[in-house]
Design an enzyme around this catalytic site. Structure first.
Site, PDB file in Angstrom:
ATOM      1  N   HIS A 154      -4.838   6.000  -0.449  1.00 15.28           N
ATOM      2  CA  HIS A 154      -5.279   5.906   0.944  1.00 15.28           C
ATOM      3  C   HIS A 154      -4.116   6.089   1.920  1.00 15.28           C
ATOM      4  O   HIS A 154      -4.340   6.300   3.107  1.00 15.28           O
ATOM      5  CB  HIS A 154      -5.949   4.547   1.171  1.00 15.28           C
ATOM      6  CG  HIS A 154      -7.095   4.576   2.142  1.00 15.28           C
ATOM      7  ND1 HIS A 154      -7.842   5.710   2.407  1.00 15.28           N
ATOM      8  CD2 HIS A 154      -7.636   3.589   2.913  1.00 15.28           C
ATOM      9  CE1 HIS A 154      -8.785   5.415   3.297  1.00 15.28           C
ATOM     10  NE2 HIS A 154      -8.683   4.151   3.626  1.00 15.28           N
ATOM     11  N   TYR A 213       0.814  -1.216   0.000  1.00 19.21           N
ATOM     12  CA  TYR A 213       0.000   0.000   0.000  1.00 19.21           C
ATOM     13  C   TYR A 213       0.852   1.272   0.000  1.00 19.21           C
ATOM     14  O   TYR A 213       0.314   2.379   0.079  1.00 19.21           O
ATOM     15  CB  TYR A 213      -0.920   0.021   1.223  1.00 19.21           C
ATOM     16  CG  TYR A 213      -1.916  -1.113   1.264  1.00 19.21           C
ATOM     17  CD1 TYR A 213      -2.873  -1.257   0.269  1.00 19.21           C
ATOM     18  CD2 TYR A 213      -1.897  -2.045   2.300  1.00 19.21           C
ATOM     19  CE1 TYR A 213      -3.787  -2.301   0.295  1.00 19.21           C
ATOM     20  CE2 TYR A 213      -2.810  -3.086   2.336  1.00 19.21           C
ATOM     21  CZ  TYR A 213      -3.748  -3.216   1.336  1.00 19.21           C
ATOM     22  OH  TYR A 213      -4.653  -4.250   1.363  1.00 19.21           O
ATOM     23  N   ASN A 249      -8.547   1.327   9.729  1.00 16.13           N
ATOM     24  CA  ASN A 249      -9.795   1.434  10.472  1.00 16.13           C
ATOM     25  C   ASN A 249      -9.601   1.337  11.981  1.00 16.13           C
ATOM     26  O   ASN A 249     -10.573   1.452  12.736  1.00 16.13           O
ATOM     27  CB  ASN A 249     -10.773   0.338  10.016  1.00 16.13           C
ATOM     28  CG  ASN A 249     -11.151   0.474   8.564  1.00 16.13           C
ATOM     29  OD1 ASN A 249     -10.727   1.406   7.878  1.00 16.13           O
ATOM     30  ND2 ASN A 249     -11.954  -0.450   8.073  1.00 16.13           N
TER      31      ASN A 249
END
Length: 244
Positions: A24, A19, A94
Protein backbone atom coordinates in the site's frame (compact mmCIF):
# COMPACT_ATOMS: atom_id res chain seq x y z
CA UNK A 1 11.90 29.87 -5.64
CA UNK A 2 10.25 32.58 -7.69
CA UNK A 3 9.46 30.51 -10.81
CA UNK A 4 6.10 28.71 -10.96
CA UNK A 5 5.74 25.01 -10.21
CA UNK A 6 5.41 22.79 -13.29
CA UNK A 7 4.24 19.62 -11.53
CA UNK A 8 3.41 18.22 -8.14
CA UNK A 9 4.09 14.48 -7.93
CA UNK A 10 2.46 12.90 -4.89
CA UNK A 11 3.14 9.36 -3.74
CA UNK A 12 0.49 7.81 -1.51
CA UNK A 13 1.19 5.70 1.54
CA UNK A 14 0.97 5.52 5.32
CA UNK A 15 3.65 7.48 7.22
CA UNK A 16 4.14 5.08 10.13
CA UNK A 17 7.50 3.21 9.97
CA UNK A 18 5.87 -0.23 10.15
CA UNK A 19 4.29 0.36 6.72
CA UNK A 20 7.53 1.41 5.00
CA UNK A 21 7.92 -1.67 2.77
CA UNK A 22 4.26 -2.59 2.28
CA UNK A 23 2.35 -2.83 -0.99
CA UNK A 24 0.00 0.00 0.00
CA UNK A 25 3.06 2.25 0.29
CA UNK A 26 4.01 1.80 -3.35
CA UNK A 27 3.58 5.54 -3.93
CA UNK A 28 5.87 6.46 -1.04
CA UNK A 29 8.50 4.01 -2.26
CA UNK A 30 8.34 5.47 -5.77
CA UNK A 31 8.80 9.05 -4.56
CA UNK A 32 11.95 8.09 -2.62
CA UNK A 33 13.21 6.15 -5.65
CA UNK A 34 12.50 9.07 -8.00
CA UNK A 35 14.22 11.55 -5.68
CA UNK A 36 17.36 9.40 -5.74
CA UNK A 37 17.23 8.99 -9.53
CA UNK A 38 16.83 12.74 -10.03
CA UNK A 39 19.76 13.43 -7.69
CA UNK A 40 22.01 11.07 -9.65
CA UNK A 41 20.81 12.39 -13.01
CA UNK A 42 21.64 15.94 -11.95
CA UNK A 43 25.19 14.87 -11.16
CA UNK A 44 24.89 15.74 -7.49
CA UNK A 45 27.23 14.22 -4.94
CA UNK A 46 26.06 10.65 -4.42
CA UNK A 47 27.09 10.98 -0.77
CA UNK A 48 24.32 13.55 -0.26
CA UNK A 49 20.90 12.03 0.19
CA UNK A 50 17.89 13.76 -1.41
CA UNK A 51 16.46 16.19 1.13
CA UNK A 52 12.78 16.38 2.01
CA UNK A 53 11.38 18.90 4.47
CA UNK A 54 8.72 17.85 6.94
CA UNK A 55 6.08 20.54 6.59
CA UNK A 56 3.62 19.98 9.39
CA UNK A 57 1.64 23.00 8.15
CA UNK A 58 1.19 21.21 4.81
CA UNK A 59 0.77 17.74 6.33
CA UNK A 60 3.48 16.44 4.00
CA UNK A 61 7.15 15.70 3.45
CA UNK A 62 8.13 17.95 0.54
CA UNK A 63 11.08 18.20 -1.86
CA UNK A 64 11.17 21.27 -4.13
CA UNK A 65 13.58 20.64 -6.98
CA UNK A 66 14.51 21.79 -10.48
CA UNK A 67 15.99 19.46 -13.06
CA UNK A 68 17.02 19.88 -16.67
CA UNK A 69 14.83 18.40 -19.39
CA UNK A 70 16.62 15.87 -21.58
CA UNK A 71 15.46 13.90 -24.60
CA UNK A 72 15.45 10.12 -25.01
CA UNK A 73 19.23 10.06 -25.57
CA UNK A 74 19.94 12.09 -22.43
CA UNK A 75 20.84 15.26 -24.33
CA UNK A 76 19.64 18.52 -22.76
CA UNK A 77 16.82 20.22 -24.63
CA UNK A 78 18.03 23.83 -24.86
CA UNK A 79 17.94 25.60 -21.53
CA UNK A 80 14.61 24.11 -20.50
CA UNK A 81 14.12 22.89 -16.97
CA UNK A 82 11.22 21.73 -14.86
CA UNK A 83 10.30 22.68 -11.31
CA UNK A 84 8.78 19.72 -9.51
CA UNK A 85 7.40 19.31 -6.02
CA UNK A 86 7.80 15.74 -4.76
CA UNK A 87 5.53 15.04 -1.81
CA UNK A 88 4.42 12.32 0.55
CA UNK A 89 1.25 13.08 2.54
CA UNK A 90 1.62 12.63 6.29
CA UNK A 91 -2.09 12.03 6.83
CA UNK A 92 -3.46 8.54 6.90
CA UNK A 93 -3.91 7.12 3.39
CA UNK A 94 -7.66 7.75 3.52
CA UNK A 95 -7.04 11.48 4.14
CA UNK A 96 -4.42 12.04 1.42
CA UNK A 97 -6.53 14.68 -0.31
CA UNK A 98 -6.19 17.18 2.50
CA UNK A 99 -2.39 17.26 2.30
CA UNK A 100 -2.44 17.46 -1.50
CA UNK A 101 -4.94 20.30 -1.39
CA UNK A 102 -2.71 22.19 1.08
CA UNK A 103 0.41 21.70 -1.05
CA UNK A 104 -1.36 22.79 -4.24
CA UNK A 105 -2.57 25.97 -2.54
CA UNK A 106 0.83 26.68 -0.99
CA UNK A 107 2.60 26.44 -4.36
CA UNK A 108 -0.20 28.22 -6.26
CA UNK A 109 -0.89 25.25 -8.52
CA UNK A 110 -4.51 25.52 -9.57
CA UNK A 111 -4.49 23.21 -12.61
CA UNK A 112 -5.27 19.65 -11.43
CA UNK A 113 -3.76 18.29 -14.66
CA UNK A 114 -0.37 19.36 -13.25
CA UNK A 115 -0.89 17.02 -10.29
CA UNK A 116 0.42 13.49 -10.78
CA UNK A 117 -0.56 10.98 -8.09
CA UNK A 118 1.31 7.69 -7.80
CA UNK A 119 -0.45 4.88 -5.93
CA UNK A 120 -0.75 1.10 -5.67
CA UNK A 121 -3.32 -0.75 -7.78
CA UNK A 122 -4.81 -4.13 -6.89
CA UNK A 123 -6.35 -4.57 -10.33
CA UNK A 124 -3.09 -4.20 -12.26
CA UNK A 125 -0.64 -7.09 -12.48
CA UNK A 126 2.70 -6.85 -10.67
CA UNK A 127 5.35 -5.21 -12.82
CA UNK A 128 2.83 -3.32 -14.96
CA UNK A 129 1.55 0.24 -14.97
CA UNK A 130 -1.89 1.80 -15.32
CA UNK A 131 -2.07 5.46 -16.41
CA UNK A 132 -5.26 7.51 -16.16
CA UNK A 133 -6.29 11.13 -16.52
CA UNK A 134 -9.70 12.65 -15.93
CA UNK A 135 -12.67 10.32 -16.05
CA UNK A 136 -15.20 9.81 -13.29
CA UNK A 137 -15.02 8.48 -9.77
CA UNK A 138 -15.59 4.92 -10.99
CA UNK A 139 -12.03 4.94 -12.36
CA UNK A 140 -10.76 5.31 -8.77
CA UNK A 141 -13.41 3.38 -6.86
CA UNK A 142 -12.00 1.14 -4.18
CA UNK A 143 -8.80 3.09 -3.47
CA UNK A 144 -9.62 5.21 -0.45
CA UNK A 145 -6.65 7.52 -0.94
CA UNK A 146 -7.65 8.36 -4.52
CA UNK A 147 -11.30 8.70 -3.53
CA UNK A 148 -10.34 11.23 -0.86
CA UNK A 149 -8.31 13.27 -3.37
CA UNK A 150 -11.35 13.34 -5.67
CA UNK A 151 -13.45 14.68 -2.81
CA UNK A 152 -11.03 17.62 -2.46
CA UNK A 153 -10.05 18.55 -6.03
CA UNK A 154 -12.18 16.52 -8.46
CA UNK A 155 -11.09 13.86 -10.98
CA UNK A 156 -8.97 15.81 -13.48
CA UNK A 157 -5.57 14.89 -12.00
CA UNK A 158 -3.22 12.33 -13.57
CA UNK A 159 -2.84 8.89 -11.97
CA UNK A 160 0.10 6.53 -12.31
CA UNK A 161 -1.11 3.33 -10.69
CA UNK A 162 1.52 0.74 -9.82
CA UNK A 163 0.42 -2.86 -10.12
CA UNK A 164 0.61 -4.94 -6.95
CA UNK A 165 -1.85 -7.61 -8.09
CA UNK A 166 -4.32 -9.46 -5.89
CA UNK A 167 -3.71 -12.08 -3.19
CA UNK A 168 -2.62 -15.45 -4.59
CA UNK A 169 -5.08 -17.17 -2.24
CA UNK A 170 -8.73 -16.45 -1.40
CA UNK A 171 -7.83 -17.05 2.23
CA UNK A 172 -5.78 -13.81 2.31
CA UNK A 173 -7.98 -10.76 3.02
CA UNK A 174 -7.40 -7.70 0.82
CA UNK A 175 -6.48 -5.55 3.83
CA UNK A 176 -3.85 -8.06 4.91
CA UNK A 177 -2.48 -8.19 1.36
CA UNK A 178 -2.09 -4.46 0.79
CA UNK A 179 -0.63 -3.90 4.25
CA UNK A 180 1.75 -6.83 3.82
CA UNK A 181 5.36 -6.37 2.77
CA UNK A 182 6.67 -6.94 -0.74
CA UNK A 183 8.11 -10.44 -0.91
CA UNK A 184 10.98 -12.16 -2.67
CA UNK A 185 8.53 -14.96 -3.48
CA UNK A 186 7.55 -15.16 -7.16
CA UNK A 187 10.08 -12.37 -7.80
CA UNK A 188 7.57 -9.84 -6.51
CA UNK A 189 10.27 -7.39 -5.36
CA UNK A 190 12.10 -7.74 -8.68
CA UNK A 191 8.88 -7.02 -10.58
CA UNK A 192 8.27 -3.93 -8.50
CA UNK A 193 11.85 -2.77 -9.08
CA UNK A 194 11.20 -3.05 -12.83
CA UNK A 195 7.98 -1.08 -12.35
CA UNK A 196 9.83 1.74 -10.57
CA UNK A 197 12.11 2.10 -13.59
CA UNK A 198 9.20 1.87 -16.04
CA UNK A 199 7.22 4.55 -14.20
CA UNK A 200 10.22 6.87 -14.12
CA UNK A 201 10.63 6.46 -17.88
CA UNK A 202 6.93 7.16 -18.40
CA UNK A 203 7.10 10.35 -16.33
CA UNK A 204 10.14 11.51 -18.27
CA UNK A 205 8.32 10.89 -21.56
CA UNK A 206 5.28 12.79 -20.27
CA UNK A 207 7.49 15.70 -19.21
CA UNK A 208 9.08 15.92 -22.67
CA UNK A 209 6.04 15.40 -24.90
CA UNK A 210 3.11 16.54 -22.70
CA UNK A 211 1.02 13.81 -24.30
CA UNK A 212 -0.73 11.43 -21.89
CA UNK A 213 -2.21 9.30 -24.70
CA UNK A 214 1.28 8.72 -26.09
CA UNK A 215 2.60 7.74 -22.65
CA UNK A 216 -0.32 5.38 -21.99
CA UNK A 217 0.18 3.65 -25.33
CA UNK A 218 3.91 3.25 -24.78
CA UNK A 219 4.10 2.32 -21.08
CA UNK A 220 0.74 1.28 -19.64
CA UNK A 221 -0.20 -2.37 -19.40
CA UNK A 222 3.00 -3.58 -21.04
CA UNK A 223 2.11 -7.19 -21.82
CA UNK A 224 5.65 -8.44 -22.12
CA UNK A 225 7.91 -8.21 -19.11
CA UNK A 226 11.70 -8.35 -19.55
CA UNK A 227 13.23 -11.81 -19.74
CA UNK A 228 15.74 -10.74 -17.13
CA UNK A 229 14.75 -8.74 -14.08
CA UNK A 230 17.27 -6.99 -11.86
CA UNK A 231 17.38 -8.61 -8.46
CA UNK A 232 16.04 -6.32 -5.75
CA UNK A 233 17.15 -7.05 -2.21
CA UNK A 234 15.52 -3.93 -0.79
CA UNK A 235 12.86 -1.41 -1.75
CA UNK A 236 14.06 1.17 0.76
CA UNK A 237 15.66 4.17 -1.00
CA UNK A 238 17.25 6.45 1.62
CA UNK A 239 16.29 10.12 1.84
CA UNK A 240 17.16 12.81 4.37
CA UNK A 241 14.07 14.24 6.07
CA UNK A 242 14.70 17.58 7.76
CA UNK A 243 12.41 18.73 10.54
CA UNK A 244 11.54 15.33 11.94
Amino acid sequence: MSRPVDYIIAGLGNPEPEYANTRHNAGYIFIDYLANVMTLTQGEDVQNLPVFYRRIDLSADVRDTIFNITNETGTSIGSNSTRVILMKPLNAMNESGLAIQKVMRHYNLSDPKKLIVVADDLNTLPGTLMIQGGGDLAAMKGHKGLENIVSKIGTDFVRFRLGIGRPYSDSIPITQWVLGQFSKENREMDLFGHLLQLTTQALKDYNIHQDLKRVKKKYAHAKKLPNKLNEMNSLIFPVDVHGV
